[in-house]
Design a protein around this motif. Structure first.
Motif, PDB file in Angstrom:
ATOM      1  N   THR A   1       9.157  -0.177   9.853  1.00 16.67           N
ATOM      2  CA  THR A   1       8.882   0.801  10.899  1.00 16.67           C
ATOM      3  C   THR A   1       7.583   0.437  11.592  1.00 16.67           C
ATOM      4  O   THR A   1       6.600   0.085  10.929  1.00 16.67           O
TER       5      THR A   1
ATOM      6  N   THR B  33       1.765  -2.198   4.546  1.00 16.04           N
ATOM      7  CA  THR B  33       1.365  -1.512   5.772  1.00 16.04           C
ATOM      8  C   THR B  33       0.234  -2.326   6.379  1.00 16.04           C
ATOM      9  O   THR B  33      -0.646  -2.794   5.657  1.00 16.04           O
TER      10      THR B  33
ATOM     11  N   HIS C 117      17.440  -0.836   6.340  1.00 19.84           N
ATOM     12  CA  HIS C 117      16.278  -0.126   6.905  1.00 19.84           C
ATOM     13  C   HIS C 117      15.057  -0.921   6.459  1.00 19.84           C
ATOM     14  O   HIS C 117      14.540  -0.708   5.367  1.00 19.84           O
TER      15      HIS C 117
ATOM     16  N   THR D  31      12.215   1.914  14.272  1.00 18.17           N
ATOM     17  CA  THR D  31      12.690   1.389  13.003  1.00 18.17           C
ATOM     18  C   THR D  31      13.473   0.105  13.256  1.00 18.17           C
ATOM     19  O   THR D  31      14.164  -0.029  14.260  1.00 18.17           O
TER      20      THR D  31
ATOM     21  N   ASP E 259       6.452  -1.824   5.895  1.00 19.56           N
ATOM     22  CA  ASP E 259       7.681  -2.307   5.277  1.00 19.56           C
ATOM     23  C   ASP E 259       8.313  -1.128   4.540  1.00 19.56           C
ATOM     24  O   ASP E 259       7.628  -0.328   3.912  1.00 19.56           O
ATOM     25  N   MET E 260       9.631  -0.997   4.635  1.00 21.69           N
ATOM     26  CA  MET E 260      10.326   0.131   4.025  1.00 21.69           C
ATOM     27  C   MET E 260      10.973  -0.301   2.697  1.00 21.69           C
ATOM     28  O   MET E 260      12.159  -0.089   2.463  1.00 21.69           O
ATOM     29  N   LYS E 261      10.158  -0.943   1.840  1.00 25.03           N
ATOM     30  CA  LYS E 261      10.609  -1.429   0.526  1.00 25.03           C
ATOM     31  C   LYS E 261      11.779  -2.397   0.659  1.00 25.03           C
ATOM     32  O   LYS E 261      12.732  -2.366  -0.115  1.00 25.03           O
ATOM     33  N   SER E 262      11.697  -3.262   1.662  1.00 19.13           N
ATOM     34  CA  SER E 262      12.748  -4.257   1.872  1.00 19.13           C
ATOM     35  C   SER E 262      12.730  -5.286   0.742  1.00 19.13           C
ATOM     36  O   SER E 262      11.704  -5.493   0.091  1.00 19.13           O
TER      37      SER E 262
END
Length: 101
Positions: free
Chosen positions: A35, A69, A32, A12, A47-50
């Motif tokens: 990943t 992704t 965050h 991460t 992408d973690m909804k950045s």
């Protein structure tokens, strides 16, 4: 610098140094942010909804591709948020994934 990923299944990335594997210090990077997942010989980034996105750098002179992704390949170049730094996915001599910055 280099990051040894021997045995890693997932990494991460983000600004929250206490809760991510790879801390990134830039105001545009989310706590965050993204990943990277290793599934056998295949590597994915998500992408973690950045707020400011995760990008795969395309050919020189072309706009970087913002991804949700994406499957990565040897030599894929990544950028997080508006940070000027680029990260290159490389495999080590023994075949294990290793990004070099």
């Amino acid at each position: 610098g280099r990051l040894d990923l021997s045995g890693a299944e997932r990494l991460t990335f983000g600004r929250d140094g206490e809760h991510v594997d790879v801390p990134l210090d830039h105001v545009s990077i989310s706590r965050h942010h993204a990943t990277i997942r290793f599934e056998g010989d295949v590597t994915y980034i998500a992408d973690m909804k950045s707020n400011n996105g995760t990008f795969v750098v395309t050919a020189p002179g072309e706009a970087d591709e913002r991804v949700t992704t994406s499957r990565l390949r040897e030599g894929s170049v990544l950028r997080f948020g508006l940070s000027p730094y680029r990260y290159v996915l490389r495999r080590s001599e023994d075949g294990l994934p290793r990004p070099a910055g």
